[in-house]
Design an enzyme around this catalytic site. Structure first.
Site, PDB file in Angstrom:
ATOM      1  N   HIS A  51       9.204   4.267   5.908  1.00 39.35           N
ATOM      2  CA  HIS A  51      10.267   4.739   5.023  1.00 39.35           C
ATOM      3  C   HIS A  51      11.559   4.197   5.635  1.00 39.35           C
ATOM      4  O   HIS A  51      11.615   3.918   6.833  1.00 39.35           O
ATOM      5  CB  HIS A  51      10.344   6.275   4.994  1.00 39.35           C
ATOM      6  CG  HIS A  51       9.137   6.932   4.449  1.00 39.35           C
ATOM      7  ND1 HIS A  51       8.431   7.895   5.121  1.00 39.35           N
ATOM      8  CD2 HIS A  51       8.479   6.747   3.276  1.00 39.35           C
ATOM      9  CE1 HIS A  51       7.397   8.298   4.400  1.00 39.35           C
ATOM     10  NE2 HIS A  51       7.404   7.616   3.268  1.00 39.35           N
ATOM     11  N   ASP A  54      12.404   6.111   8.534  1.00 43.32           N
ATOM     12  CA  ASP A  54      11.521   5.951   9.717  1.00 43.32           C
ATOM     13  C   ASP A  54      12.117   4.844  10.602  1.00 43.32           C
ATOM     14  O   ASP A  54      12.064   4.909  11.812  1.00 43.32           O
ATOM     15  CB  ASP A  54      10.107   5.504   9.289  1.00 43.32           C
ATOM     16  CG  ASP A  54       9.322   6.619   8.616  1.00 43.32           C
ATOM     17  OD1 ASP A  54       9.460   7.789   9.041  1.00 43.32           O
ATOM     18  OD2 ASP A  54       8.591   6.330   7.650  1.00 43.32           O
ATOM     19  N   GLU A 176       4.295   2.021  -6.483  1.00 41.26           N
ATOM     20  CA  GLU A 176       3.117   2.850  -6.162  1.00 41.26           C
ATOM     21  C   GLU A 176       2.970   3.950  -7.216  1.00 41.26           C
ATOM     22  O   GLU A 176       3.658   4.969  -7.159  1.00 41.26           O
ATOM     23  CB  GLU A 176       3.253   3.474  -4.778  1.00 41.26           C
ATOM     24  CG  GLU A 176       2.030   4.278  -4.385  1.00 41.26           C
ATOM     25  CD  GLU A 176       2.116   4.874  -3.001  1.00 41.26           C
ATOM     26  OE1 GLU A 176       3.058   4.552  -2.258  1.00 41.26           O
ATOM     27  OE2 GLU A 176       1.240   5.688  -2.659  1.00 41.26           O
ATOM     28  N   ASP A 250      -2.383  16.435  -4.092  1.00 40.40           N
ATOM     29  CA  ASP A 250      -2.742  15.146  -3.493  1.00 40.40           C
ATOM     30  C   ASP A 250      -3.272  15.384  -2.079  1.00 40.40           C
ATOM     31  O   ASP A 250      -2.540  15.779  -1.180  1.00 40.40           O
ATOM     32  CB  ASP A 250      -1.450  14.283  -3.432  1.00 40.40           C
ATOM     33  CG  ASP A 250      -1.724  12.867  -2.958  1.00 40.40           C
ATOM     34  OD1 ASP A 250      -0.788  12.052  -3.048  1.00 40.40           O
ATOM     35  OD2 ASP A 250      -2.857  12.586  -2.514  1.00 40.40           O
ATOM     36  N   ASP A 252      -4.956  13.273   0.074  1.00 43.56           N
ATOM     37  CA  ASP A 252      -4.929  12.195   1.100  1.00 43.56           C
ATOM     38  C   ASP A 252      -6.101  12.351   2.057  1.00 43.56           C
ATOM     39  O   ASP A 252      -5.950  12.237   3.286  1.00 43.56           O
ATOM     40  CB  ASP A 252      -3.596  12.219   1.871  1.00 43.56           C
ATOM     41  CG  ASP A 252      -2.420  11.734   1.000  1.00 43.56           C
ATOM     42  OD1 ASP A 252      -1.271  12.065   1.353  1.00 43.56           O
ATOM     43  OD2 ASP A 252      -2.670  11.063  -0.010  1.00 43.56           O
ATOM     44  N   ASP A 285      -3.383   5.903   3.610  1.00 42.88           N
ATOM     45  CA  ASP A 285      -2.403   6.984   3.472  1.00 42.88           C
ATOM     46  C   ASP A 285      -3.205   8.277   3.558  1.00 42.88           C
ATOM     47  O   ASP A 285      -3.638   8.816   2.537  1.00 42.88           O
ATOM     48  CB  ASP A 285      -1.652   6.871   2.133  1.00 42.88           C
ATOM     49  CG  ASP A 285      -0.410   7.759   2.128  1.00 42.88           C
ATOM     50  OD1 ASP A 285       0.277   7.814   1.099  1.00 42.88           O
ATOM     51  OD2 ASP A 285      -0.139   8.416   3.156  1.00 42.88           O
TER      52      ASP A 285
HETATM   53  C1  XLS Z   1       2.756   8.574  -1.489  1.00 42.19           C
HETATM   54  C2  XLS Z   1       3.453   7.468  -0.797  1.00 42.19           C
HETATM   55  C3  XLS Z   1       4.152   7.964   0.405  1.00 42.19           C
HETATM   56  C4  XLS Z   1       4.955   6.925   1.113  1.00 42.19           C
HETATM   57  C5  XLS Z   1       5.448   5.724   0.368  1.00 42.19           C
HETATM   58  O1  XLS Z   1       1.505   8.566  -1.528  1.00 42.19           O
HETATM   59  O2  XLS Z   1       2.530   6.497  -0.357  1.00 42.19           O
HETATM   60  O3  XLS Z   1       3.144   8.519   1.254  1.00 42.19           O
HETATM   61  O4  XLS Z   1       6.066   7.590   1.370  1.00 42.19           O
HETATM   62  O5  XLS Z   1       4.498   4.816   0.184  1.00 42.19           O
HETATM   63 MG    MG Z   2       0.564   6.729  -0.805  1.00 41.35          MG
END
Ligand code: XLS
Ligand code: MG
Length: 347
Positions: A51, A54, A176, A250, A252, A285
């Protein structure tokens, strides 16, 4: 058959977390942000997803000179560690100015903030030697559809993309897609929407997609099909491989752990398209489970990478001749059983 691809992997420092979730605080000791980069190579990862904040913590409070100084420090760290910055994403979902979105906010002032921060993200990407910016359009959506004019919202997103393309003649933009969360309904929910924006933009070849497994599943779609669509248009900038167990928040989850056959087909579509042969990363991710103990836990990352590589072997050892015979005979029942037995490792 061309030379088999040797895959390179990436993740973002946010994937190493302390386990906080919307229902509870951190459960693990803090692992310092700047120490995370030293973990990458030993874990078998070459690419870093960023980010903007980051790269440059508290970026909104710094002067351009201070930002450039921090970028130089990060670039030196990356060079010293032999790491490649895969992309930089403007984190447009924390700031108070983006509470109702950034590019699609009803407030012109908030839209200006979002655009300025996004153009600065391009400069940050350039300064650390990175050629791509990811737009995860987190708050480009609405809590109730009547709060925004969707047609105007889509026009504003396209205007933002065109402003980015004009700001830097080489930067690539990877959109994305995600259908919801944190908003009730998001704009650009699928790769189809993203590719449409790419073709409508002022420089289509520089606008691509980043497809996340969980996001495709949350849209009720097959992630490998979404990847196939992007690949058919040469618009797959990167992927976020993970998994999702049904339509809920979500998750992940680790790659392949909820939908193994879907994961097999994602690996297959990437492998058969030669994804990775031009330097594209296998991006992850994934979130560690809140129950995981320790400091800077990473087994969700190494586990997902391991499962991906096992599935690469499964794809490479799949009997294509047998498959073609069953397709020619249109015996898809036999084909499905053969695929399942292959994935399960039974004769
Ligand atoms: C959401 C996005 C996030 C990141 C940008 O899934 O991937 O995790 O901030 O890619
Ligand atoms: Mg992502």
């Amino acid at each position: 058959m061309s030379k088999p691809t040797t895959y390179r992997f990436s993740f973002g420092p946010w994937n190493i977390s302390e386990g906080a979730d919307p229902f509870g605080p951190e459960v693990r000791p803090v692992f310092p942000h700047e120490k995370k980069y030293a973990l990458y190579k030993p874990l078998g990862f070459d690419g870093v997803q960023f980010h903007d904040d980051d790269v440059v913590p508290n970026i909104d409070d710094l002067t351009p000179a201070q930002i450039s100084k921090q970028c130089a420090k990060v670039k030196k760290m990356l060079d010293n560690q032999g790491l490649v910055p895969e992309f930089v994403a403007p984190r447009l979902w924390f700031a108070p100015q983006t509470v109702d979105g950034g590019y699609t906010a009803n407030s012109a002032k908030d839209r200006r903030y979002a655009l300025e921060r996004t153009l600065r993200t391009i400069d940050v990407a350039r300064e650390i030697g990175c050629g791509a910016v990811v737009l995860w359009l987190a708050r480009e959506g609405s809590y109730i559809r009547e709060s925004k004019n969707a047609r105007i919202a889509y026009q504003r997103i396209l205007e933002t993309i065109n402003a980015m393309l004009a700001h830097d003649k080489d930067i690539e933009i990877w959109i994305e897609p995600k259908p919801n969360e944190p908003t009730d309904a998001a704009y650009v929910p699928t790769i189809g929407h993203a590719v449409a924006l790419a073709y409508a933009s002022s420089d289509p070849k520089r606008v691509k997609g980043l497809i996340e497994t969980a996001h495709a599943l949350l849209a009720g779609l097959d992630a490998s099909d979404e990847m196939a669509f992007a690949l058919a248009h040469d618009k797959l900038g990167s992927v976020h491989l993970n998994d999702q167990n049904g339509l809920k928040y979500d998750q992940d989850k680790n790659f392949g752990t909820a939908n193994l056959r879907g994961a097999f087909n994602q690996v297959r579509v990437l492998e058969e398209a030669g994804y990775g042969s031009k330097g594209e990363f296998i991006g992850l991710d994934v979130k560690a489970m809140r129950t995981q103990k320790g400091k800077g836990v990473t087994s969700h990352l190494t586990g997902s990478k391991e499962l991906f590589l096992h599935l690469v072997n499964k794809v490479r050892s799949w009997d294509r001749k047998l498959e073609q015979q069953m397709i020619d005979a249109r015996d898809y029942e036999a084909l499905e059983l053969a695929v399942m037995k292959h994935i399960m490792g039974v004769r």
